[in-house]
Design a protein around this motif. Sequence first.
Motif, PDB file in Angstrom:
ATOM      1  N   THR A 227       4.212   0.795  -8.733  1.00  0.00           N
ATOM      2  CA  THR A 227       5.593   0.829  -7.658  1.00  0.00           C
ATOM      3  C   THR A 227       6.138   1.867  -7.817  1.00  0.00           C
ATOM      4  OG1 THR A 227       7.396  -0.128  -9.160  1.00  0.00           O
ATOM      5  CG2 THR A 227       6.365  -2.181  -7.827  1.00  0.00           C
ATOM      6  N   ASP A 230       3.261   4.198  -6.285  1.00  0.00           N
ATOM      7  CA  ASP A 230       3.144   3.577  -4.592  1.00  0.00           C
ATOM      8  C   ASP A 230       3.587   4.026  -3.385  1.00  0.00           C
ATOM      9  OD1 ASP A 230       1.794   1.679  -2.817  1.00  0.00           O
ATOM     10  OD2 ASP A 230       3.816   0.531  -2.708  1.00  0.00           O
ATOM     11  N   ARG A 234       2.506   6.587  -0.571  1.00  0.00           N
ATOM     12  CA  ARG A 234       2.765   6.345   1.401  1.00  0.00           C
ATOM     13  C   ARG A 234       4.522   7.175   0.905  1.00  0.00           C
ATOM     14  NH1 ARG A 234       5.171   1.774   1.702  1.00  0.00           N
ATOM     15  NH2 ARG A 234       5.272   1.344  -0.538  1.00  0.00           N
ATOM     16  N   SER A 256      -1.985   3.439  -0.055  1.00  0.00           N
ATOM     17  CA  SER A 256      -2.258   2.474  -1.440  1.00  0.00           C
ATOM     18  C   SER A 256      -1.105   1.171  -1.469  1.00  0.00           C
ATOM     19  CB  SER A 256      -1.739   3.736  -2.366  1.00  0.00           C
ATOM     20  OG  SER A 256       0.137   3.602  -2.505  1.00  0.00           O
ATOM     21  N   CYS A 257      -1.682   0.096  -2.354  1.00  0.00           N
ATOM     22  CA  CYS A 257      -0.639  -0.823  -2.800  1.00  0.00           C
ATOM     23  C   CYS A 257      -0.572  -0.884  -4.026  1.00  0.00           C
ATOM     24  CB  CYS A 257      -0.709  -2.254  -1.605  1.00  0.00           C
ATOM     25  SG  CYS A 257      -2.836  -2.788  -2.144  1.00  0.00           S
ATOM     26  N   ALA A 258       0.704  -1.633  -4.219  1.00  0.00           N
ATOM     27  CA  ALA A 258       1.042  -1.500  -6.012  1.00  0.00           C
ATOM     28  C   ALA A 258       0.495  -3.918  -6.200  1.00  0.00           C
ATOM     29  CB  ALA A 258       1.805  -1.763  -6.865  1.00  0.00           C
ATOM     30  N   VAL A 285      -2.428   0.958  -9.125  1.00  0.00           N
ATOM     31  CA  VAL A 285      -2.196   0.985  -7.690  1.00  0.00           C
ATOM     32  C   VAL A 285      -3.768   1.148  -7.424  1.00  0.00           C
ATOM     33  CG1 VAL A 285      -1.390   3.571  -6.197  1.00  0.00           C
ATOM     34  CG2 VAL A 285      -0.286   2.605  -8.782  1.00  0.00           C
TER      35      VAL A 285
END
Length: 314
Positions: A227, A230, A234, A256-258, A285
């Motif tokens: 988290t 990520d 961003r 990205s995203c977690a 990630v």
Amino acid sequence: MSPTPEATTLKIVYAGTPEFAVPALQALLASRHQVTAVYCQPDRPAGRGRKLAFGPVKQTAVEAGIPVEQPLSLKSVTEQDKLRAYAPDVMVVAAYGLILPQAVLDIPRYGCLNIHGSLLPRWRGAAPIQRAIQTGDAETGVTIMQMAAGLDTGDMLYKTVCPITPQDGGQSIHDKLATMGAEALLHTLGLLCANQLQPQPQDDAQANYAHKLNKAEAAIDWTQPATVIDRTIRAFDAWPTAYTLYQGQPLRLFSSCALPGDGQPGTVLAESKDGIDIAAGEGVVRILSLQLPGGKRLGAGQFLNGRSLLGVRF
């Protein structure tokens, strides 16, 4: 101090330099108010040729035929007298980049208003947009503030809220707040003309300092939770841009995203057109867009054409 109700047109000196400050200037130029001068930082070298280039605000002012001033500082009596000669009712400041001494704050009839990219007093300082995303704030916004001698400490005049979604990065929030700032400014000037401003003091106990961004903090530490990584990717997507080393070269990471999952931190666990999954200290990630040195920014699917990172450990 507020104007009389019949004073519906204000003489405004506008101070701003980068892209963030352009929408508000454009809104003022299209409004009933009169922009008498625009202040920007001095031209800076840009591009491969390092030629002096107009900043976005200066370009907008020149195209509109507005006088442009670019002093190195506003501390001298000469520069203050020049500003005073424009006889501003209000000075509007948005990402100008120079400190305004108290003598300057006192020149406009109704003082200086600042378009600040956070919900004050949450984030004061140089990088409120990025720090809000990086910290995991659920929302940010714009505060129109009456400028005082301290750093973003003045009374709040108007606020507007902007949610931060899991897809948002520093650039997308920047663009949203720039537009919202223009709308908030016109609304605030309307309240000023109608004698309806209700200044609210800030609670200093709720304030945080949004430190200026630097390149050193853009290096990803894969032992951190997914988290945190990520949010950093961003937040820094426009600048300084998060990166990790790949074959001794910086691999830049933009979106990205977690996800849940586990593995040795920094190890590429999976890859597909949907993203490149890298283990973090806690979670995974998924990298959605990235860029090799000298290359273009690519989506994960394009990046993986003829290339695999599976099993690589960053």
